[in-house]
Design a protein around this motif. Structure first.
Motif, PDB file in Angstrom:
ATOM      1  N   ASN A  10       0.820  -1.208   0.000  1.00 17.90           N
ATOM      2  CA  ASN A  10       0.000   0.000   0.000  1.00 17.90           C
ATOM      3  C   ASN A  10       0.854   1.259   0.000  1.00 17.90           C
ATOM      4  N   SER A  11       1.964   1.198  -0.725  1.00 17.37           N
ATOM      5  CA  SER A  11       2.878   2.332  -0.849  1.00 17.37           C
ATOM      6  C   SER A  11       2.969   2.751  -2.314  1.00 17.37           C
ATOM      7  N   GLN A  12       3.063   4.052  -2.553  1.00 17.52           N
ATOM      8  CA  GLN A  12       3.125   4.582  -3.908  1.00 17.52           C
ATOM      9  C   GLN A  12       4.340   4.015  -4.666  1.00 17.52           C
ATOM     10  N   LEU A  13       4.101   3.623  -5.908  1.00 20.52           N
ATOM     11  CA  LEU A  13       5.190   3.199  -6.793  1.00 20.52           C
ATOM     12  C   LEU A  13       5.861   4.417  -7.408  1.00 20.52           C
ATOM     13  N   ARG A  14       7.156   4.321  -7.661  1.00 19.96           N
ATOM     14  CA  ARG A  14       7.926   5.417  -8.278  1.00 19.96           C
ATOM     15  C   ARG A  14       8.743   4.847  -9.435  1.00 19.96           C
ATOM     16  N   PRO A  15       9.196   5.703 -10.338  1.00 20.53           N
ATOM     17  CA  PRO A  15      10.054   5.216 -11.425  1.00 20.53           C
ATOM     18  C   PRO A  15      11.297   4.520 -10.869  1.00 20.53           C
ATOM     19  N   HIS A  16      11.694   3.436 -11.526  1.00 21.61           N
ATOM     20  CA  HIS A  16      12.910   2.719 -11.122  1.00 21.61           C
ATOM     21  C   HIS A  16      14.113   3.392 -11.809  1.00 21.61           C
ATOM     22  N   ILE A  17      14.365   4.621 -11.387  1.00 20.56           N
ATOM     23  CA  ILE A  17      15.416   5.461 -11.957  1.00 20.56           C
ATOM     24  C   ILE A  17      16.321   5.927 -10.821  1.00 20.56           C
ATOM     25  N   VAL A  18      17.623   5.911 -11.067  1.00 17.68           N
ATOM     26  CA  VAL A  18      18.557   6.449 -10.076  1.00 17.68           C
ATOM     27  C   VAL A  18      18.602   7.963 -10.259  1.00 17.68           C
ATOM     28  N   TRP A  19      18.064   8.679  -9.294  1.00 16.97           N
ATOM     29  CA  TRP A  19      18.022  10.136  -9.374  1.00 16.97           C
ATOM     30  C   TRP A  19      19.288  10.751  -8.772  1.00 16.97           C
ATOM     31  N   PHE A  20      19.490  12.018  -9.088  1.00 21.94           N
ATOM     32  CA  PHE A  20      20.632  12.736  -8.535  1.00 21.94           C
ATOM     33  C   PHE A  20      20.545  12.744  -7.011  1.00 21.94           C
ATOM     34  N   GLY A  21      21.669  12.417  -6.393  1.00 22.58           N
ATOM     35  CA  GLY A  21      21.711  12.355  -4.946  1.00 22.58           C
ATOM     36  C   GLY A  21      21.461  10.971  -4.384  1.00 22.58           C
ATOM     37  N   GLU A  22      21.094  10.016  -5.254  1.00 23.45           N
ATOM     38  CA  GLU A  22      20.850   8.650  -4.804  1.00 23.45           C
ATOM     39  C   GLU A  22      22.055   7.758  -5.115  1.00 23.45           C
ATOM     40  N   GLU A  23      22.188   6.697  -4.345  1.00 23.96           N
ATOM     41  CA  GLU A  23      23.249   5.735  -4.595  1.00 23.96           C
ATOM     42  C   GLU A  23      23.004   5.003  -5.916  1.00 23.96           C
ATOM     43  N   VAL A  24      24.098   4.523  -6.513  1.00 22.12           N
ATOM     44  CA  VAL A  24      24.017   3.754  -7.757  1.00 22.12           C
ATOM     45  C   VAL A  24      24.223   2.284  -7.384  1.00 22.12           C
ATOM     46  N   PRO A  25      23.150   1.535  -7.178  1.00 20.63           N
ATOM     47  CA  PRO A  25      23.278   0.187  -6.619  1.00 20.63           C
ATOM     48  C   PRO A  25      24.032  -0.795  -7.507  1.00 20.63           C
ATOM     49  N   MET A  26      24.057  -0.559  -8.814  1.00 21.30           N
ATOM     50  CA  MET A  26      24.722  -1.489  -9.722  1.00 21.30           C
ATOM     51  C   MET A  26      26.187  -1.131  -9.963  1.00 21.30           C
ATOM     52  N   LEU A  27      26.686  -0.110  -9.281  1.00 24.24           N
ATOM     53  CA  LEU A  27      28.049   0.356  -9.539  1.00 24.24           C
ATOM     54  C   LEU A  27      29.095  -0.700  -9.197  1.00 24.24           C
ATOM     55  N   ASP A  28      28.967  -1.357  -8.055  1.00 23.59           N
ATOM     56  CA  ASP A  28      29.951  -2.358  -7.662  1.00 23.59           C
ATOM     57  C   ASP A  28      30.024  -3.493  -8.679  1.00 23.59           C
ATOM     58  N   GLN A  29      28.867  -3.912  -9.163  1.00 24.78           N
ATOM     59  CA  GLN A  29      28.844  -4.966 -10.182  1.00 24.78           C
ATOM     60  C   GLN A  29      29.522  -4.481 -11.459  1.00 24.78           C
ATOM     61  N   ALA A  30      29.264  -3.232 -11.840  1.00 21.54           N
ATOM     62  CA  ALA A  30      29.871  -2.671 -13.039  1.00 21.54           C
ATOM     63  C   ALA A  30      31.389  -2.594 -12.906  1.00 21.54           C
ATOM     64  N   ILE A  31      31.862  -2.258 -11.726  1.00 25.57           N
ATOM     65  CA  ILE A  31      33.306  -2.205 -11.476  1.00 25.57           C
ATOM     66  C   ILE A  31      33.919  -3.592 -11.635  1.00 25.57           C
ATOM     67  N   GLN A  32      33.278  -4.591 -11.045  1.00 27.03           N
ATOM     68  CA  GLN A  32      33.788  -5.965 -11.135  1.00 27.03           C
ATOM     69  C   GLN A  32      33.835  -6.443 -12.590  1.00 27.03           C
ATOM     70  N   ILE A  33      32.844  -6.077 -13.355  1.00 21.34           N
ATOM     71  CA  ILE A  33      32.800  -6.445 -14.775  1.00 21.34           C
ATOM     72  C   ILE A  33      33.940  -5.767 -15.530  1.00 21.34           C
ATOM     73  N   THR A  34      34.134  -4.477 -15.287  1.00 23.46           N
ATOM     74  CA  THR A  34      35.166  -3.719 -15.984  1.00 23.46           C
ATOM     75  C   THR A  34      36.562  -4.224 -15.643  1.00 23.46           C
ATOM     76  N   GLU A  35      36.750  -4.668 -14.421  1.00 21.99           N
ATOM     77  CA  GLU A  35      38.048  -5.183 -13.985  1.00 21.99           C
ATOM     78  C   GLU A  35      38.450  -6.441 -14.748  1.00 21.99           C
ATOM     79  N   GLN A  36      37.493  -7.125 -15.346  1.00 22.22           N
ATOM     80  CA  GLN A  36      37.769  -8.372 -16.058  1.00 22.22           C
ATOM     81  C   GLN A  36      37.850  -8.185 -17.575  1.00 22.22           C
ATOM     82  N   ALA A  37      37.796  -6.950 -18.036  1.00 19.81           N
ATOM     83  CA  ALA A  37      37.730  -6.687 -19.471  1.00 19.81           C
ATOM     84  C   ALA A  37      39.038  -7.028 -20.183  1.00 19.81           C
TER      85      ALA A  37
END
Length: 227
Positions: free
Chosen positions: A135-162
């Motif tokens: 019973n809580s309002q839904l919001r866009p699944h968008i990372v807004w300015f000032g919010e953490e980037v939850p997928m950043l650590d995964q992206a770093i790990q991927i880039t390290e293996q390039a």
């Protein structure tokens, strides 16, 4: 099979007809960026924010992947390709790319304000009164300015293996996405594809000052032939 990590930005989507939204004066579709892409803006005027993303979502349904998206799919035949994108559209997936990480969220998903891990697919308008199971309002699944980037650590790990790094249609000026470049292994071949490349030349860097639909197929052909 060599691992190719591809970092994509607004430039690759723009060629499919998706607006980059930010004008020369910094406004997004006539709005200050903090009005439509920040938690403060959401709290102040959620109806405005929802309308902004509803229009973006509607436009997304009217466009299709382009030659650059399709070339990256072709590359999967000979290389292990992972795309890390700053874009919130689904054009990589629609083209057929199998491994896509969205740093800044996804336009065709929404999430609960009560539980940020409760994420739903959403292809139509999102309105005030659209609630989650808590019973809580839904919001866009968008990372807004000032919010953490939850997928950043995964992206770093991927880039390290390039084994190979491709950067397409992005100025690499927006952080934290721009920081990914520093995590690529030393001397990794880098292909930078952008009409106005803003990157310092270095030994392992190949710059193609071209649009994504021109430059990406060229690089893909070179990599496939060199396989």
């Amino acid at each position: 099979m060599k691992k190719v990590v591809v970092l994509t930005g607004a430039g690759i989507s723009a060629e499919s007809g998706i607006n980059t939204f930010r004008d020369a004066n910094g406004l997004w579709e006539g709005h200050d960026i903090m009005e439509v892409a920040s938690p403060i803006g959401w709290n102040n005027n959620p109806a405005l924010v929802l309308d902004f993303y509803n229009k973006r979502r509607s436009q997304l349904h009217s466009v299709t992947p382009n030659l650059a998206h399709q070339a990256l799919v072709e590359l999967e035949k000979t290389h292990q390709v992972t795309i890390v994108t700053q874009n919130v559209d689904d054009l990589h997936e629609r083209a057929g790319s199998s491994q896509v990480v969205h740093l800044h969220g996804e336009l065709l998903k929404v999430r609960s304000q009560f539980d940020e891990d409760l994420i739903l697919d959403w292809k139509t308008d999102l309105n005030i009164g659209d609630f989650c199971e808590h019973n809580s309002q839904l919001r866009p699944h968008i990372v807004w300015f000032g919010e953490e980037v939850p997928m950043l650590d995964q992206a770093i790990q991927i880039t390290e293996q390039a084994d190979i790094l491709m950067i397409i249609g992005t100025s690499m000026q927006v952080y934290p996405a721009a920081s990914l470049l520093q995590f690529a292994p030393h001397a990794t071949p880098i292909y930078f594809i952008d009409p106005k490349p803003a990157i310092a030349p270095k030994e392992n860097l190949t710059i193609l000052a071209e649009r994504a639909t021109v430059g990406v197929p060229k690089v893909v052909k070179e990599l496939i032939n060199g396989f």
